[in-house]
Design an enzyme around this catalytic site. Structure first.
Site, PDB file in Angstrom:
ATOM      1  N   GLU A 116      -9.890  -2.016   5.203  1.00 42.34           N
ATOM      2  CA  GLU A 116     -10.431  -1.909   6.649  1.00 42.34           C
ATOM      3  C   GLU A 116     -11.707  -2.470   6.856  1.00 42.34           C
ATOM      4  OE1 GLU A 116      -8.576  -0.188   8.570  1.00 42.34           O
ATOM      5  OE2 GLU A 116      -8.245   1.892   7.934  1.00 42.34           O
ATOM      6  N   ASP A 129       0.697  -1.225   0.092  1.00 37.76           N
ATOM      7  CA  ASP A 129      -0.150   0.229   0.055  1.00 37.76           C
ATOM      8  C   ASP A 129       0.865   1.266  -0.085  1.00 37.76           C
ATOM      9  OD1 ASP A 129       0.881  -0.682   2.522  1.00 37.76           O
ATOM     10  OD2 ASP A 129      -1.192  -1.009   3.207  1.00 37.76           O
ATOM     11  N   HIS A 146      -7.656  -5.215   9.951  1.00 39.71           N
ATOM     12  CA  HIS A 146      -7.302  -4.737   8.558  1.00 39.71           C
ATOM     13  C   HIS A 146      -6.015  -5.625   8.144  1.00 39.71           C
ATOM     14  CE1 HIS A 146      -4.725  -0.842   9.532  1.00 39.71           C
ATOM     15  NE2 HIS A 146      -3.803  -1.702   9.396  1.00 39.71           N
ATOM     16  N   ASN A 192      -7.667  -3.326  14.270  1.00 40.76           N
ATOM     17  CA  ASN A 192      -9.211  -3.390  13.741  1.00 40.76           C
ATOM     18  C   ASN A 192      -9.176  -4.666  12.820  1.00 40.76           C
ATOM     19  OD1 ASN A 192      -8.011  -2.321  11.355  1.00 40.76           O
ATOM     20  ND2 ASN A 192      -9.365  -0.580  11.181  1.00 40.76           N
TER      21      ASN A 192
HETATM   22  C1  F6R Z   1       1.314  -1.681   6.164  1.00 40.43           C
HETATM   23  C2  F6R Z   1      -0.060  -2.533   6.214  1.00 40.43           C
HETATM   24  C3  F6R Z   1      -0.772  -2.434   7.463  1.00 40.43           C
HETATM   25  C4  F6R Z   1       0.030  -2.734   8.598  1.00 40.43           C
HETATM   26  C5  F6R Z   1      -0.817  -2.838   9.881  1.00 40.43           C
HETATM   27  C6  F6R Z   1       0.000  -2.973  11.095  1.00 40.43           C
HETATM   28  O1  F6R Z   1       2.094  -1.882   4.640  1.00 40.43           O
HETATM   29  O2  F6R Z   1      -0.495  -2.652   5.291  1.00 40.43           O
HETATM   30  O3  F6R Z   1      -1.975  -3.370   7.226  1.00 40.43           O
HETATM   31  O4  F6R Z   1       0.739  -4.094   8.607  1.00 40.43           O
HETATM   32  O5  F6R Z   1      -1.313  -1.539  10.200  1.00 40.43           O
HETATM   33  O6  F6R Z   1       1.018  -1.889  11.279  1.00 40.43           O
HETATM   34  P1  F6R Z   1       2.124  -2.214  12.433  1.00 40.43           P
HETATM   35  O7  F6R Z   1       2.889  -3.376  12.080  1.00 40.43           O
HETATM   36  O8  F6R Z   1       2.851  -0.766  12.281  1.00 40.43           O
HETATM   37  O9  F6R Z   1       1.521  -2.422  13.891  1.00 40.43           O
END
Ligand code: F6R
Length: 239
Positions: free
Chosen positions: A142, A67, A137, A135
Site C-alpha cells: 500500500e 499475496d 498499490h 491507490n
Molecule cells: C492481487 C494483487 C492486487 C491486485 C489489485 C487490483 O494479487 O496483488 O494488487 O492486483 O488490487 O485488483 P483488481 O484486478 O481486482 O482490480
C-alpha cells in the site's frame, strides 16, 4: 515501459494470454509469478482455453503468487489460493507440487524468508504478472513511507478493503495480508501489468507519469528494465 492500449478487457486477455502461451511453449520450465483479482481473469481464461485445445502445457512450469490474506484458511472460498485453483490451476495440467503460495497463517518473518529462498532456488521469477490498486498499490504494498523489499505482513488500507470486501459474504474481509515486497517484485526478470476501467486511470497515470515515490508503489516500475503495461482505453484515459 512499453504501453499497449486495447479496446476492452477481452482484447487484453487475448493479447496477454497469447504472449504467455508462446512464452511457455518456448520456455516449458519457466517460473511465473501470478496475481489474483479481476484484472488477470481474461488472461487466465485464454491460457486455460489454450490448454483445453492442446496448444500449451503447464506441467513443467513453477509458480509463485503475489499475496494471500491472513487469518483465512487456505481452502476458504475467498483465499487467493482458491482463486488461483478455480481460475487457472484446476483448468490446466499444472503440477501442484510446483505451485508455491505465501501462507497467510504462518509466522510472517519465517514465511518471508522461506518464500525468498524458494524463489531463489528456482532461479528467480521469469515473468511477474501484476494488477494495480486504485491507490497505486502493487501486490498488497500500500502507499507508504518507503519501498519494501521481501515479503511482509501488511495492514490493508480502507481503499483496498472497500474494493475487495464485495467478495466476502460469509466472513468479514481480513484486514491483514502477507504480500511479496517491492524488492521481490522488482527482481523479476520481466513484469506484465494489466489495468482496466476508469477507477484505475489516476493510479495508472501516477505509475507512468508521476514521480517515483512509495506514495504510489507502482511508480517504482519506471525503474524496471522490462515492463509491459496492458491497458484498456478507460484505464489509459489520463495518460
Ligand atoms: C492481487 C494483487 C492486487 C491486485 C489489485 C487490483 O494479487 O496483488 O494488487 O492486483 O488490487 O485488483 P483488481 O484486478 O481486482 O482490480
Amino acid at each position: 515501459m512499453e504501453i499497449k492500449i486495447f479496446n476492452n478487457e477481452k482484447e487484453i486477455g487475448e493479447a496477454a494470454g497469447s504472449f504467455y502461451v508462446d512464452y511457455i511453449n518456448a520456455n516449458p520450465a519457466c517460473v511465473l509469478g501470478f496475481a489474483t483479482g479481476a484484472s488477470p481473469v481474461p488472461t487466465y481464461e485464454y491460457i486455460a482455453e489454450s490448454y483445453k485445445q492442446g496448444k500449451v502445457s503447464l506441467k513443467n512450469i513453477s509458480t509463485f503468487n503475489l499475496d494471500e490474506y491472513c487469518d483465512l484458511p487456505k481452502d476458504h472460498k475467498n483465499s487467493y489460493f482458491t482463486f488461483m485453483c478455480e481460475n487457472l490451476f484446476s483448468k490446466t495440467d499444472i503440477n501442484m507440487d510446483n505451485v508455491d503460495f505465501l501462507d497467510g497463517n504462518a509466522d510472517p518473518d519465517e514465511e518471508s524468508a522461506r518464500y525468498a529462498e524458494a524463489i531463489k532456488a528456482k532461479g528467480g521469477i521469469d515473468i511477474q504478472l501484476l494488477g494495480i490498486g486504485r491507490n497505486g498499490h502493487i501486490a498488497f504494498n500500500e502507499p507508504g513511507e518507503e519501498f519494501t523489499d521481501e515479503a511482509w505482513k501488511v495492514t490493508l488500507t480502507q481503499s483496498t478493503i472497500d474494493a475487495n470486501s464485495i467478495y466476502f459474504d460469509d466472513v468479514p474481509m481480513p484486514h491483514y495480508a502477507l504480500t511479496m515486497g517491492i524488492g521481490s517484485i522488482m527482481r523479476s526478470k520481466k513484469i506484465i501489468m494489466i489495468a482496466t476501467g476508469s477507477s484505475k486511470a489516476q493510479a495508472v497515470r501516477d505509475m507512468i507519469k508521476g514521480p517515483v515515490t512509495p506514495m504510489c508503489p507502482a511508480s517504482i516500475l519506471q525503474q524496471h528494465p522490462d515492463v509491459t503495461v496492458y491497458l484498456d482505453t478507460a484505464a489509459a484515459a489520463l495518460l
